[in-house]
Design a protein around this motif. Sequence first.
Motif, PDB file in Angstrom:
ATOM      1  N   HIS A   1      34.875 -23.594  31.011  1.00  0.00           N
ATOM      2  CA  HIS A   1      35.856 -22.891  30.198  1.00  0.00           C
ATOM      3  C   HIS A   1      35.427 -22.923  28.730  1.00  0.00           C
ATOM      4  O   HIS A   1      34.543 -23.686  28.338  1.00  0.00           O
ATOM      5  N   THR A   2      36.053 -22.090  27.924  1.00  0.00           N
ATOM      6  CA  THR A   2      35.780 -22.089  26.487  1.00  0.00           C
ATOM      7  C   THR A   2      37.040 -22.455  25.718  1.00  0.00           C
ATOM      8  O   THR A   2      38.154 -22.146  26.153  1.00  0.00           O
ATOM      9  N   LEU A   3      36.838 -23.104  24.594  1.00  0.00           N
ATOM     10  CA  LEU A   3      37.947 -23.497  23.732  1.00  0.00           C
ATOM     11  C   LEU A   3      37.589 -23.154  22.292  1.00  0.00           C
ATOM     12  O   LEU A   3      36.469 -23.373  21.851  1.00  0.00           O
ATOM     13  N   GLN A   4      38.565 -22.615  21.588  1.00  0.00           N
ATOM     14  CA  GLN A   4      38.388 -22.264  20.182  1.00  0.00           C
ATOM     15  C   GLN A   4      39.661 -22.616  19.431  1.00  0.00           C
ATOM     16  O   GLN A   4      40.774 -22.469  19.958  1.00  0.00           O
ATOM     17  N   ILE A   5      39.500 -23.109  18.210  1.00  0.00           N
ATOM     18  CA  ILE A   5      40.649 -23.424  17.360  1.00  0.00           C
ATOM     19  C   ILE A   5      40.508 -22.649  16.056  1.00  0.00           C
ATOM     20  O   ILE A   5      39.503 -22.787  15.351  1.00  0.00           O
ATOM     21  N   ASN A   6      41.507 -21.841  15.772  1.00  0.00           N
ATOM     22  CA  ASN A   6      41.561 -21.091  14.523  1.00  0.00           C
ATOM     23  C   ASN A   6      42.705 -21.642  13.677  1.00  0.00           C
ATOM     24  O   ASN A   6      43.795 -21.909  14.192  1.00  0.00           O
ATOM     25  N   VAL A   7      42.459 -21.804  12.399  1.00  0.00           N
ATOM     26  CA  VAL A   7      43.446 -22.390  11.493  1.00  0.00           C
ATOM     27  C   VAL A   7      43.856 -21.354  10.451  1.00  0.00           C
ATOM     28  O   VAL A   7      43.004 -20.674   9.861  1.00  0.00           O
ATOM     29  N   ASN A   8      45.153 -21.258  10.227  1.00  0.00           N
ATOM     30  CA  ASN A   8      45.674 -20.395   9.174  1.00  0.00           C
ATOM     31  C   ASN A   8      45.563 -21.148   7.856  1.00  0.00           C
ATOM     32  O   ASN A   8      46.347 -22.047   7.554  1.00  0.00           O
ATOM     33  N   HIS A   9      44.553 -20.790   7.066  1.00  0.00           N
ATOM     34  CA  HIS A   9      44.301 -21.451   5.793  1.00  0.00           C
ATOM     35  C   HIS A   9      44.731 -20.533   4.659  1.00  0.00           C
ATOM     36  O   HIS A   9      44.066 -19.545   4.353  1.00  0.00           O
ATOM     37  N   GLN A  10      45.889 -20.849   4.090  1.00  0.00           N
ATOM     38  CA  GLN A  10      46.420 -20.061   2.972  1.00  0.00           C
ATOM     39  C   GLN A  10      46.469 -18.573   3.310  1.00  0.00           C
ATOM     40  O   GLN A  10      46.110 -17.720   2.518  1.00  0.00           O
TER      41      GLN A  10
END
Length: 327
Positions: free
Chosen positions: A293-302
């Motif tokens: 499987h694949t995992l990705q984390i995106n962060v809302n930075h400002q």
Amino acid sequence: MRRQAATLALLLASAVTVAPASAHAKGVEVLLDFIDVSKAPVFRVYVDYLNEAGRPIRGLEPKDINLLVDGETWEDPVQVTPFAKGGEGVAYVLLASTYRGFSMAFDTQKRGLSEFVSAMGPKDVAAIYSYSDNVNPLVDFTSDKEELQAALRGLQPSDKPVNVFLDAVIAGLEAFPAQDPAFPRRRGIVMMADGLDQNLADQRGIVSRVKNDLAPKARALGVKFYSLGYTIESQQGLRIMKTLQKKFGGTFRHVRDTELQRANQFFRDISERVAGQYIVQFETDDLDSEETHTLQINVNHQGKPIESVPTEFQPPPVEGTPWWVWL
């Protein structure tokens, strides 16, 4: 093939180590360091959230995160815990150069390593090795800061003109146990050095050994390379140190003459970088243990999304699964 994949997942202690990141960020970054699948269906993702200077950004919360599994947004709740509050420790090997060619920075190195020990967390452990023409173990892994500080205070410069830098790095690697569930998973070699090794004149050979021999071992053990490079001689040694950082992961900083008095702060920066990681946790029993499987984390930075690189992982077989299901 399926049985091989399942067996491999077990042999790797149910973990995924992500390719190392660069020492200096060009912008805000989200880096996946490690995916722990050993407690599936609970998955723990170790994440670096770094500013333009490569320093941890504080205050990451679940609302800031968009977790994607197999390219799909994860709708269920996630937990975010600062590593420093996660109940885990870090194991370090501190390497101290005593050879004559590093005498101009010897005291600075001692003070910096002492500063680093002072900043260690309550569950951190460290071992200390010194090296010049050979490598000398001084203290085995311990959380006793006074024992570590006493060993550093006792360090004396050597009149030896030879510096076995690479042997010291190898000794540091070999100090970490391959499999010990009671030993900290996060590990690092910490040093200030010039990277020169008079016993190894073939620079291409050194780089080849780092890439083909040491780096795979470091990744298998989960050991990062955190270093400060300072020299008044050839820059070749610093290039070797930079290669180690690129292949092991961790950080490298070239300390200039005008920055030498700031070495203590640079050692504190290493401590803060390690302790500033986050643990992102989610739970699911819907992932097929026979598939990658694949995992990705995106962060809302400002208001701007900062995306990590998608990373592959594989859950371990469910306990009690018949062996024929792995076939």
